[in-house]
Design an enzyme around this catalytic site. Structure first.
Site, PDB file in Angstrom:
ATOM      1  N   GLU A   1       0.867  -1.198   0.000  1.00 28.53           N
ATOM      2  CA  GLU A   1       0.000   0.000   0.000  1.00 28.53           C
ATOM      3  C   GLU A   1       0.886   1.225   0.000  1.00 28.53           C
ATOM      4  O   GLU A   1       2.094   1.128   0.285  1.00 28.53           O
ATOM      5  CB  GLU A   1      -0.900  -0.016   1.239  1.00 28.53           C
ATOM      6  CG  GLU A   1      -1.856  -1.194   1.234  1.00 28.53           C
ATOM      7  CD  GLU A   1      -2.862  -1.174   2.374  1.00 28.53           C
ATOM      8  OE1 GLU A   1      -2.799  -0.241   3.227  1.00 28.53           O
ATOM      9  OE2 GLU A   1      -3.704  -2.085   2.403  1.00 28.53           O
ATOM     10  N   PRO A   2       0.297   2.404  -0.288  1.00 29.01           N
ATOM     11  CA  PRO A   2       1.133   3.609  -0.331  1.00 29.01           C
ATOM     12  C   PRO A   2       1.935   3.817   0.965  1.00 29.01           C
ATOM     13  O   PRO A   2       3.099   4.205   0.924  1.00 29.01           O
ATOM     14  CB  PRO A   2       0.117   4.739  -0.543  1.00 29.01           C
ATOM     15  CG  PRO A   2      -1.029   4.070  -1.244  1.00 29.01           C
ATOM     16  CD  PRO A   2      -1.085   2.669  -0.700  1.00 29.01           C
TER      17      PRO A   2
ATOM     18  N   TRP B   1       1.425  -0.349  -6.268  1.00 32.22           N
ATOM     19  CA  TRP B   1       2.463  -1.120  -6.955  1.00 32.22           C
ATOM     20  C   TRP B   1       1.976  -2.457  -7.497  1.00 32.22           C
ATOM     21  O   TRP B   1       2.767  -3.392  -7.621  1.00 32.22           O
ATOM     22  CB  TRP B   1       3.657  -1.405  -6.019  1.00 32.22           C
ATOM     23  CG  TRP B   1       4.285  -0.232  -5.403  1.00 32.22           C
ATOM     24  CD1 TRP B   1       4.243   0.106  -4.092  1.00 32.22           C
ATOM     25  CD2 TRP B   1       5.083   0.757  -6.051  1.00 32.22           C
ATOM     26  NE1 TRP B   1       4.957   1.251  -3.878  1.00 32.22           N
ATOM     27  CE2 TRP B   1       5.486   1.666  -5.077  1.00 32.22           C
ATOM     28  CE3 TRP B   1       5.492   0.965  -7.375  1.00 32.22           C
ATOM     29  CZ2 TRP B   1       6.269   2.777  -5.354  1.00 32.22           C
ATOM     30  CZ3 TRP B   1       6.278   2.062  -7.661  1.00 32.22           C
ATOM     31  CH2 TRP B   1       6.646   2.954  -6.660  1.00 32.22           C
TER      32      TRP B   1
ATOM     33  N   GLY C   1       4.847  -0.565   2.804  1.00 37.22           N
ATOM     34  CA  GLY C   1       5.672  -1.278   1.822  1.00 37.22           C
ATOM     35  C   GLY C   1       6.416  -2.399   2.519  1.00 37.22           C
ATOM     36  O   GLY C   1       5.883  -3.499   2.710  1.00 37.22           O
TER      37      GLY C   1
ATOM     38  N   ARG D   1      33.793  -6.928 -31.547  1.00 40.48           N
ATOM     39  CA  ARG D   1      34.352  -5.576 -31.492  1.00 40.48           C
ATOM     40  C   ARG D   1      35.883  -5.623 -31.434  1.00 40.48           C
ATOM     41  O   ARG D   1      36.453  -6.284 -30.556  1.00 40.48           O
ATOM     42  CB  ARG D   1      33.796  -4.859 -30.263  1.00 40.48           C
ATOM     43  CG  ARG D   1      34.391  -3.507 -29.982  1.00 40.48           C
ATOM     44  CD  ARG D   1      33.893  -2.479 -30.942  1.00 40.48           C
ATOM     45  NE  ARG D   1      34.425  -1.144 -30.657  1.00 40.48           N
ATOM     46  CZ  ARG D   1      34.392  -0.153 -31.537  1.00 40.48           C
ATOM     47  NH1 ARG D   1      33.858  -0.335 -32.732  1.00 40.48           N
ATOM     48  NH2 ARG D   1      34.873   1.029 -31.213  1.00 40.48           N
TER      49      ARG D   1
ATOM     50  N   GLU E   1       9.028  -7.797  -4.131  1.00 45.36           N
ATOM     51  CA  GLU E   1       8.808  -8.944  -3.216  1.00 45.36           C
ATOM     52  C   GLU E   1       9.740  -8.911  -2.004  1.00 45.36           C
ATOM     53  O   GLU E   1      10.286  -9.932  -1.593  1.00 45.36           O
ATOM     54  CB  GLU E   1       8.864 -10.274  -3.986  1.00 45.36           C
ATOM     55  CG  GLU E   1       7.727 -10.322  -4.994  1.00 45.36           C
ATOM     56  CD  GLU E   1       7.375 -11.695  -5.516  1.00 45.36           C
ATOM     57  OE1 GLU E   1       7.700 -12.698  -4.872  1.00 45.36           O
ATOM     58  OE2 GLU E   1       6.758 -11.739  -6.585  1.00 45.36           O
TER      59      GLU E   1
ATOM     60  N   THR F   1      12.459  -5.758  -0.466  1.00 52.64           N
ATOM     61  CA  THR F   1      13.743  -5.213  -0.919  1.00 52.64           C
ATOM     62  C   THR F   1      14.875  -6.118  -0.418  1.00 52.64           C
ATOM     63  O   THR F   1      14.669  -6.954   0.476  1.00 52.64           O
ATOM     64  CB  THR F   1      13.981  -3.798  -0.344  1.00 52.64           C
ATOM     65  OG1 THR F   1      14.074  -3.923   1.083  1.00 52.64           O
ATOM     66  CG2 THR F   1      12.855  -2.837  -0.711  1.00 52.64           C
TER      67      THR F   1
ATOM     68  N   GLN G   1      29.382  -1.867 -19.402  1.00 58.07           N
ATOM     69  CA  GLN G   1      30.784  -1.417 -19.404  1.00 58.07           C
ATOM     70  C   GLN G   1      31.608  -2.142 -20.476  1.00 58.07           C
ATOM     71  O   GLN G   1      32.397  -1.520 -21.195  1.00 58.07           O
ATOM     72  CB  GLN G   1      31.390  -1.666 -18.013  1.00 58.07           C
ATOM     73  CG  GLN G   1      32.782  -1.098 -17.834  1.00 58.07           C
ATOM     74  CD  GLN G   1      32.768   0.427 -17.831  1.00 58.07           C
ATOM     75  OE1 GLN G   1      31.744   1.050 -17.558  1.00 58.07           O
ATOM     76  NE2 GLN G   1      33.899   1.044 -18.160  1.00 58.07           N
TER      77      GLN G   1
ATOM     78  N   GLY H   1      31.294  -0.649 -23.902  1.00 62.13           N
ATOM     79  CA  GLY H   1      31.670   0.747 -24.119  1.00 62.13           C
ATOM     80  C   GLY H   1      30.441   1.593 -24.444  1.00 62.13           C
ATOM     81  O   GLY H   1      29.350   1.351 -23.925  1.00 62.13           O
TER      82      GLY H   1
HETATM   83  C1  LIG Z   1       8.131  -2.921 -10.426  1.00 64.54           C
HETATM   84  C2  LIG Z   1       7.461  -3.215  -9.124  1.00 64.54           C
HETATM   85  C3  LIG Z   1       6.458  -4.180  -9.055  1.00 64.54           C
HETATM   86  C4  LIG Z   1       5.819  -4.464  -7.846  1.00 64.54           C
HETATM   87  N1  LIG Z   1       4.798  -5.384  -7.821  1.00 64.54           N
HETATM   88  C5  LIG Z   1       4.107  -5.582  -6.663  1.00 64.54           C
HETATM   89  C6  LIG Z   1       2.939  -6.425  -6.636  1.00 64.54           C
HETATM   90  O1  LIG Z   1       2.574  -7.035  -7.650  1.00 64.54           O
HETATM   91  N2  LIG Z   1       2.268  -6.547  -5.478  1.00 64.54           N
HETATM   92  C7  LIG Z   1       2.639  -5.914  -4.339  1.00 64.54           C
HETATM   93  O2  LIG Z   1       1.969  -6.075  -3.310  1.00 64.54           O
HETATM   94  N3  LIG Z   1       3.723  -5.091  -4.324  1.00 64.54           N
HETATM   95  C8  LIG Z   1       4.461  -4.916  -5.461  1.00 64.54           C
HETATM   96  N4  LIG Z   1       5.560  -4.073  -5.469  1.00 64.54           N
HETATM   97  C9  LIG Z   1       5.895  -3.351  -4.253  1.00 64.54           C
HETATM   98  C10 LIG Z   1       7.208  -3.812  -3.600  1.00 64.54           C
HETATM   99  O3  LIG Z   1       7.023  -5.047  -2.987  1.00 64.54           O
HETATM  100  C11 LIG Z   1       7.615  -2.689  -2.643  1.00 64.54           C
HETATM  101  O4  LIG Z   1       8.056  -1.604  -3.430  1.00 64.54           O
HETATM  102  C12 LIG Z   1       8.688  -3.122  -1.658  1.00 64.54           C
HETATM  103  O5  LIG Z   1       8.192  -4.085  -0.772  1.00 64.54           O
HETATM  104  C13 LIG Z   1       9.252  -1.940  -0.890  1.00 64.54           C
HETATM  105  O6  LIG Z   1       8.254  -1.151  -0.359  1.00 64.54           O
HETATM  106  P1  LIG Z   1       8.299   0.446  -0.581  1.00 64.54           P
HETATM  107  O7  LIG Z   1       8.472   0.687  -2.021  1.00 64.54           O
HETATM  108  O8  LIG Z   1       7.129   1.039   0.092  1.00 64.54           O
HETATM  109  O9  LIG Z   1       9.643   0.903   0.128  1.00 64.54           O
HETATM  110  P2  LIG Z   1       9.851   1.231   1.693  1.00 64.54           P
HETATM  111  O10 LIG Z   1       9.347   0.109   2.516  1.00 64.54           O
HETATM  112  O11 LIG Z   1       9.315   2.585   1.984  1.00 64.54           O
HETATM  113  O12 LIG Z   1      11.425   1.233   1.798  1.00 64.54           O
HETATM  114  C14 LIG Z   1      12.259   2.378   1.528  1.00 64.54           C
HETATM  115  C15 LIG Z   1      13.702   1.972   1.839  1.00 64.54           C
HETATM  116  O13 LIG Z   1      13.823   1.634   3.218  1.00 64.54           O
HETATM  117  C16 LIG Z   1      14.382   0.330   3.353  1.00 64.54           C
HETATM  118  N5  LIG Z   1      13.828  -0.276   4.571  1.00 64.54           N
HETATM  119  C17 LIG Z   1      12.520  -0.306   4.973  1.00 64.54           C
HETATM  120  N6  LIG Z   1      12.412  -0.916   6.150  1.00 64.54           N
HETATM  121  C18 LIG Z   1      13.667  -1.308   6.515  1.00 64.54           C
HETATM  122  C19 LIG Z   1      14.229  -1.993   7.655  1.00 64.54           C
HETATM  123  N7  LIG Z   1      13.455  -2.426   8.653  1.00 64.54           N
HETATM  124  N8  LIG Z   1      15.564  -2.195   7.676  1.00 64.54           N
HETATM  125  C20 LIG Z   1      16.372  -1.781   6.653  1.00 64.54           C
HETATM  126  N9  LIG Z   1      15.902  -1.114   5.583  1.00 64.54           N
HETATM  127  C21 LIG Z   1      14.569  -0.888   5.507  1.00 64.54           C
HETATM  128  C22 LIG Z   1      13.968  -0.402   2.086  1.00 64.54           C
HETATM  129  O14 LIG Z   1      14.814  -1.512   1.828  1.00 64.54           O
HETATM  130  C23 LIG Z   1      14.139   0.712   1.076  1.00 64.54           C
HETATM  131  O15 LIG Z   1      15.498   0.813   0.705  1.00 64.54           O
HETATM  132  C24 LIG Z   1       6.217  -3.783  -6.670  1.00 64.54           C
HETATM  133  C25 LIG Z   1       7.235  -2.821  -6.736  1.00 64.54           C
HETATM  134  C26 LIG Z   1       7.850  -2.523  -7.931  1.00 64.54           C
HETATM  135  C27 LIG Z   1       8.936  -1.475  -7.974  1.00 64.54           C
END
Ligand SMILES: Cc1cc2nc3c(=O)[nH]c(=O)nc-3n(C[C@H](O)[C@H](O)[C@H](O)COP(=O)(O)OP(=O)(O)OC[C@H]3O[C@@H](n4cnc5c(N)ncnc54)[C@H](O)[C@@H]3O)c2cc1C
Length: 390
Positions: A135-136, A164, A139, A275, A370, A372, A343, A346
């Site tokens: 959700e927004p 997402w 994550g 190349r 799925e 980070t 890289q 080139g």
């Molecule tokens: C192309 C794409 C496809 C996607 N498809 C799906 C989908 O089909 N269904 C779905 O449900 N979601 C989907 N996602 C969402 C994805 O799972 C989330 O983007 C991801 O889980 C990270 O959540 P966030 O973007 O809110 O980042 P945030 O959770 O806000 O994280 C921001 C940063 O903080 C770091 N961070 C957060 N908490 C911690 C912690 N406790 N310790 C260390 N670091 C931390 C993260 O690693 C990241 O670097 C998709 C995302 C993308 C980009």
């Protein structure tokens, strides 16, 4: 074919049937997917026709039970199919992985009646699935999700916004995690929501760095009514279901990452053998040869890691730690290998005339989706050292 340059990947496959399957997939990717991949990604076009073909060929159903229209294939085979698809076009490989993830809750936790009713069409009826956890404002901390489902009689009403969603706006069904109880992971329940449910709308797709052909969109649930017959598992079991789906899904991401990395290595190898500079193919220079050797080594290690995890899963043993390790290692490998491929080529590598820059943009997504790679490290560390004390 000469002994040098890109060769088809030597795969360890358990049966004659699985060897035939890989041949079929290679044939399909060469005919139907690879030739248009660059152009369609540029145009942001989702290959719905290819997914129809995959569904009709049983390739959207591989790891599921034959009884419900599945292919009954072990994960070690399914993942190698994904790797081949992702090497041809990540939008397709990742799309199949997400579809499989979206079927997981029903296949694993649905009642027999639910499986008989819904699963055959989901697995082989041309339908496309999506998985709605993020959700927004939730994550990495997915257990904080706020989309709410409220029950009156036998009907649930869902209100909220999912973020997402891969295939958001084009999927035929959504596996949705919504809050039915109090805060935290135990107040969450899973539902199977039809794509055409009244009150369900999608925002325009996100403008992403790569995988532009794969729509990723917010979904708004505005009083979406879902019958209790579409609740998957028990009330409050949804987060456990979501995490179990992700353990398997992470293996899919790992396989896709290896596919993208392999495609980048193959491209870099062909290019550097052609190349010439200083009177020699640039692949003669030791600095580049060692980079190629490192890339190939990392790819083999990634493949071995995801296959080891898959074999644990196939034999019914715990595999969550190894799945997190595989997702982490393979997507980090894909990022390194694709960057090195650019890289090695080139200036040409930096242009859209060759696919190396696309692979590099695609690899980045795999370090994020799925969970980070920071979250994967947390998962691995918890297996090693137990939960954090803070
Ligand atoms: C192309 C794409 C496809 C996607 N498809 C799906 C989908 O089909 N269904 C779905 O449900 N979601 C989907 N996602 C969402 C994805 O799972 C989330 O983007 C991801 O889980 C990270 O959540 P966030 O973007 O809110 O980042 P945030 O959770 O806000 O994280 C921001 C940063 O903080 C770091 N961070 C957060 N908490 C911690 C912690 N406790 N310790 C260390 N670091 C931390 C993260 O690693 C990241 O670097 C998709 C995302 C993308 C980009």
């Amino acid at each position: 074919m000469t002994d040098h340059g890109p060769q088809p990947v030597e795969r360890q496959l358990p049966t004659e049937e699985s060897r035939d399957l890989i041949s079929l997939v290679r044939d399909l990717t060469q005919r139907e997917i690879a030739p248009t991949a660059a152009e369609e990604e540029d145009a942001g076009h989702f290959p719905r026709g290819v997914f129809g073909l995959l569904s009709a060929s049983g390739l959207l159903a591989l790891p599921y039970a034959e009884e419900f229209g599945g292919g009954d294939q072990p994960y070690e085979v399914y993942l190698q199919v994904l790797e081949e698809l992702a090497a041809a076009r990540l939008t397709v490989g990742l799309g199949v992985s997400v579809h499989t993830l979206a079927c997981h809750a029903l296949a694993g936790y649905g009642t027999k009646e639910q499986r008989q009713t819904y699963l055959p069409a989901m697995l082989g009826g041309g339908l496309l699935g999506a998985y709605c956890l993020s959700e927004p404002a939730a994550g990495s901390d997915a257990a904080a999700l706020r989309t709410r489902a409220t029950r009156v009689g036998d009907t649930w009403t869902i209100e909220g916004t999912k973020a997402w969603t891969t295939h958001g706006g084009i999927a035929d069904f959504y596996t949705v995690l919504a809050r039915t109880g109090g805060e935290g992971p135990h107040g969450i329940t899973a539902f199977l929501v039809p794509g055409d449910a009244p009150g369900l709308t999608a925002a325009p797709p996100e403008r992403k760095m790569g995988m532009k052909g794969s729509p990723t969109a917010q979904l708004h649930f505005d009083g979406v009514e879902v019958a209790d017959a579409r609740r998957l598992g028990d009330e409050g079991q949804g987060f456990a279901i979501a995490l179990s789906a992700l353990d398997s899904g992470r293996l899919g991401i790992a396989a896709c990452a290896v596919g993208v990395a392999q495609a980048a290595l193959d491209q870099a190898l062909s290019f550097t053998q052609e190349r010439r500079q200083f009177g020699h193919p640039v692949a003669d220079f030791q600095g580049l040869r060692f980079m190629l050797a490192d890339m190939a080594t990392q790819i083999e290690a990634g493949r071995a890691l995801y296959l080891a995890a898959a074999r644990l899963r196939d034999t019914g043993r715990p595999f969550a730690k190894q799945a997190a390790m595989a997702k982490l290692f393979c997507s980090d490998t894909a990022m390194r290998v694709t960057t090195d491929a650019v890289q090695l080529m080139g200036g040409y590598g930096y242009t859209a005339d060759f696919p190396a820059e696309r692979y590099m943009r695609e690899a980045k997504a795999l370090q994020i989706v799925e969970g980070t790679n920071q979250i994967q490290r947390m998962v691995v560390a918890r297996h090693l050292a137990g939960p954090e004390s803070h």
